[in-house]
Motif scaffolding. Sequence first.
Motif, PDB file in Angstrom:
ATOM      1  N   LEU A 141       0.812  -1.215   0.000  1.00 38.38           N
ATOM      2  CA  LEU A 141       0.000   0.000   0.000  1.00 38.38           C
ATOM      3  C   LEU A 141       0.851   1.273   0.000  1.00 38.38           C
ATOM      4  O   LEU A 141       0.478   2.273  -0.625  1.00 38.38           O
ATOM      5  CB  LEU A 141      -0.925   0.001   1.220  1.00 38.38           C
ATOM      6  N   GLY A 142       1.971   1.257   0.698  1.00 36.20           N
ATOM      7  CA  GLY A 142       2.810   2.443   0.771  1.00 36.20           C
ATOM      8  C   GLY A 142       2.258   3.493   1.720  1.00 36.20           C
ATOM      9  O   GLY A 142       1.226   3.309   2.375  1.00 36.20           O
ATOM     10  N   GLU A 143       2.940   4.614   1.765  1.00 38.30           N
ATOM     11  CA  GLU A 143       2.557   5.679   2.689  1.00 38.30           C
ATOM     12  C   GLU A 143       1.363   6.486   2.212  1.00 38.30           C
ATOM     13  O   GLU A 143       0.663   7.108   3.015  1.00 38.30           O
ATOM     14  CB  GLU A 143       3.751   6.609   2.914  1.00 38.30           C
ATOM     15  N   GLU A 144       1.101   6.511   0.918  1.00 36.69           N
ATOM     16  CA  GLU A 144      -0.044   7.243   0.364  1.00 36.69           C
ATOM     17  C   GLU A 144      -0.836   6.299  -0.541  1.00 36.69           C
ATOM     18  O   GLU A 144      -0.717   6.335  -1.769  1.00 36.69           O
ATOM     19  CB  GLU A 144       0.435   8.466  -0.416  1.00 36.69           C
ATOM     20  N   PRO A 145      -1.662   5.428   0.033  1.00 33.58           N
ATOM     21  CA  PRO A 145      -2.311   4.384  -0.760  1.00 33.58           C
ATOM     22  C   PRO A 145      -3.483   4.858  -1.610  1.00 33.58           C
ATOM     23  O   PRO A 145      -3.868   4.165  -2.549  1.00 33.58           O
ATOM     24  CB  PRO A 145      -2.784   3.394   0.294  1.00 33.58           C
ATOM     25  N   PHE A 146      -4.047   6.030  -1.296  1.00 34.58           N
ATOM     26  CA  PHE A 146      -5.278   6.451  -1.977  1.00 34.58           C
ATOM     27  C   PHE A 146      -4.992   7.442  -3.107  1.00 34.58           C
ATOM     28  O   PHE A 146      -4.143   8.314  -2.998  1.00 34.58           O
ATOM     29  CB  PHE A 146      -6.258   7.064  -0.984  1.00 34.58           C
ATOM     30  N   ARG A 147      -5.751   7.262  -4.188  1.00 36.12           N
ATOM     31  CA  ARG A 147      -5.738   8.210  -5.293  1.00 36.12           C
ATOM     32  C   ARG A 147      -7.082   8.921  -5.433  1.00 36.12           C
ATOM     33  O   ARG A 147      -7.198   9.951  -6.085  1.00 36.12           O
ATOM     34  CB  ARG A 147      -5.410   7.499  -6.604  1.00 36.12           C
ATOM     35  N   HIS A 148      -8.122   8.354  -4.835  1.00 34.76           N
ATOM     36  CA  HIS A 148      -9.475   8.916  -4.880  1.00 34.76           C
ATOM     37  C   HIS A 148     -10.163   8.613  -3.553  1.00 34.76           C
ATOM     38  O   HIS A 148      -9.759   7.702  -2.823  1.00 34.76           O
ATOM     39  CB  HIS A 148     -10.300   8.313  -6.029  1.00 34.76           C
ATOM     40  N   ALA A 149     -11.199   9.344  -3.256  1.00 29.63           N
ATOM     41  CA  ALA A 149     -12.011   9.046  -2.084  1.00 29.63           C
ATOM     42  C   ALA A 149     -12.736   7.725  -2.316  1.00 29.63           C
ATOM     43  O   ALA A 149     -13.279   7.487  -3.397  1.00 29.63           O
ATOM     44  CB  ALA A 149     -13.028  10.160  -1.839  1.00 29.63           C
ATOM     45  N   PRO A 150     -12.765   6.833  -1.327  1.00 29.62           N
ATOM     46  CA  PRO A 150     -13.448   5.554  -1.504  1.00 29.62           C
ATOM     47  C   PRO A 150     -14.908   5.735  -1.911  1.00 29.62           C
ATOM     48  O   PRO A 150     -15.617   6.594  -1.387  1.00 29.62           O
ATOM     49  CB  PRO A 150     -13.336   4.907  -0.119  1.00 29.62           C
ATOM     50  N   GLY A 151     -15.322   4.921  -2.877  1.00 29.83           N
ATOM     51  CA  GLY A 151     -16.712   4.910  -3.312  1.00 29.83           C
ATOM     52  C   GLY A 151     -17.077   5.923  -4.360  1.00 29.83           C
ATOM     53  O   GLY A 151     -18.222   5.945  -4.823  1.00 29.83           O
ATOM     54  N   ARG A 152     -16.131   6.761  -4.793  1.00 34.08           N
ATOM     55  CA  ARG A 152     -16.469   7.843  -5.717  1.00 34.08           C
ATOM     56  C   ARG A 152     -16.333   7.446  -7.186  1.00 34.08           C
ATOM     57  O   ARG A 152     -17.206   7.737  -7.994  1.00 34.08           O
ATOM     58  CB  ARG A 152     -15.584   9.075  -5.435  1.00 34.08           C
ATOM     59  N   VAL A 153     -15.224   6.778  -7.537  1.00 32.17           N
ATOM     60  CA  VAL A 153     -14.971   6.467  -8.943  1.00 32.17           C
ATOM     61  C   VAL A 153     -14.373   5.076  -9.072  1.00 32.17           C
ATOM     62  O   VAL A 153     -13.828   4.512  -8.115  1.00 32.17           O
ATOM     63  CB  VAL A 153     -14.004   7.490  -9.595  1.00 32.17           C
ATOM     64  N   PHE A 154     -14.464   4.524 -10.267  1.00 29.36           N
ATOM     65  CA  PHE A 154     -13.785   3.282 -10.603  1.00 29.36           C
ATOM     66  C   PHE A 154     -12.316   3.586 -10.875  1.00 29.36           C
ATOM     67  O   PHE A 154     -11.988   4.456 -11.680  1.00 29.36           O
ATOM     68  CB  PHE A 154     -14.428   2.664 -11.843  1.00 29.36           C
ATOM     69  N   HIS A 155     -11.428   2.895 -10.169  1.00 26.28           N
ATOM     70  CA  HIS A 155      -9.989   3.042 -10.408  1.00 26.28           C
ATOM     71  C   HIS A 155      -9.357   1.682 -10.141  1.00 26.28           C
ATOM     72  O   HIS A 155      -9.246   1.243  -8.995  1.00 26.28           O
ATOM     73  CB  HIS A 155      -9.386   4.110  -9.494  1.00 26.28           C
ATOM     74  N   TYR A 156      -8.970   1.002 -11.211  1.00 24.43           N
ATOM     75  CA  TYR A 156      -8.446  -0.357 -11.123  1.00 24.43           C
ATOM     76  C   TYR A 156      -7.266  -0.410 -10.167  1.00 24.43           C
ATOM     77  O   TYR A 156      -6.361   0.414 -10.237  1.00 24.43           O
ATOM     78  CB  TYR A 156      -8.022  -0.818 -12.512  1.00 24.43           C
ATOM     79  N   SER A 157      -7.290  -1.404  -9.260  1.00 24.09           N
ATOM     80  CA  SER A 157      -6.271  -1.449  -8.220  1.00 24.09           C
ATOM     81  C   SER A 157      -5.777  -2.859  -7.976  1.00 24.09           C
ATOM     82  O   SER A 157      -6.519  -3.724  -7.489  1.00 24.09           O
ATOM     83  CB  SER A 157      -6.823  -0.883  -6.910  1.00 24.09           C
ATOM     84  N   ASN A 158      -4.515  -3.102  -8.282  1.00 21.11           N
ATOM     85  CA  ASN A 158      -3.885  -4.369  -7.918  1.00 21.11           C
ATOM     86  C   ASN A 158      -3.707  -4.502  -6.410  1.00 21.11           C
ATOM     87  O   ASN A 158      -3.958  -5.579  -5.857  1.00 21.11           O
ATOM     88  CB  ASN A 158      -2.548  -4.499  -8.651  1.00 21.11           C
ATOM     89  N   PRO A 159      -3.286  -3.454  -5.696  1.00 19.49           N
ATOM     90  CA  PRO A 159      -3.227  -3.573  -4.236  1.00 19.49           C
ATOM     91  C   PRO A 159      -4.578  -3.931  -3.613  1.00 19.49           C
ATOM     92  O   PRO A 159      -4.628  -4.624  -2.595  1.00 19.49           O
ATOM     93  CB  PRO A 159      -2.753  -2.189  -3.792  1.00 19.49           C
TER      94      PRO A 159
END
Length: 461
Positions: A141-159
Amino acid sequence: MDALSEDLELLPSTRRALRHRIAVAQSEGRTPSLVAAVSRGGELVWEGSATSVAGHGPDGDVQYRIGSITKTFTAVLVLRLRDEGLLDLSDPLGRHLPGTAADGVTIAQLLAHTGGLAAETPGEWWERSSAALRPGLDEVLGEEPFRHAPGRVFHYSNPGYTLLGSLVEALRGKPWEEVLRAEVLEPLGLDRTSGEPRAPHAGGWAVHPWADLMTPEPAEDLGVMASAGQLWSTPRDLARFADFLLRGDERVLSAASVREMRAPAATAAPGTVEGGYGLGLQLSDVGGRRLVGHGGSLPGFVAGLWLSEDEDLAAVVLSNCTSGVSASTVATDLIGIVADAEPRFPEPWRPFRASEAVPLELAGLWYWGTAAHVLRLRADGSLELAPAGTSGRAARFRAEPDGSWTGLTGYYAGETLRAVRRGDGTPSHLDLGSFVFTREPYDPEAPVPGGTDPQGWRGIG
């Protein structure tokens, strides 16, 4: 499905068209080999290959790495946990796997790639570097795991799917692959699907973009990220898995649960190649044909598994090159070739059995306000409600044991339809998610919301 079905055998012209399509894909995609399979009606009806090695084409039993098709297997394991009552898809991850930076993301959001997590891991390209660089979820996940607020948009995520694999391990108390083998692979007879390659298997290659030269790709073990892309499989195994995704298998997941996986859960952003996502399955519309499945890639391999519920068809394409050929595109083309050349025969129309009680008094015209709708009863116990000659909301409904019906499609999917009866047993009206359907437009004898004018219908002047 290990042997081609004679009952569903394809026409010679169709088989030739399929062979031609994969030959073009291998030649134009400049891939060392490409192997494919098509199933129809739950039976393997065709398999073929194209290769750069004369006289040595792979068959449907040769393993290739399938990359992110692994995610669909992981989603099946999560749905099994839900069906056993061990979790709810609306649960936050931290309720069952506490201590990660994604504790508040729901399990459903992880399944549908709407959790807002990064697409990839921090640090080196994870598919081509040692798993020792990512020994645990903190490193994934790293220190900054988020790119968007949860539940807002589709963003493909291997993690995100790495977290789901760890969730399975936490609730089962066993390694992800061990759980997968016991609960999915063995019951479905997928004995040529595994975490590590088993002979015969293809080697992964990169092809030079500007010269007809190749170099081998490393086959890294993905470690904690195995649940996002580790598996190796064969066309025959994946064709059998596709049949399961269409029909379900009570030993693994019910038909209702795999139908839930195929249902839209996230809409892809405009300009992206994805057409949407269910629960562990990608959605696509190709030439007006609704398809579900998944693509996959890892250095040295590309893979595609796609199916059409309407045509009862599935196609699998596997290839051992890093880029140059789109396995998913070829797979969907194979479905189109068969569906266009040999359209599926509809199921024979059959009437109700003489012994069945049929609520015939419900059939025919009903009105929502002034909009006329037709209700049709089907011999399988379902019903259809559709506008009469105009555009509007149409839906199919499944019969329930209590005499109600549950919407399966469109605006009314998941909604309950009930026939409300008078004291003498005759139908007064239909209640559909609070909408009242009456036998006459704004029937004064029915409980129309807001009531009806006591003077009734009248002209002007």
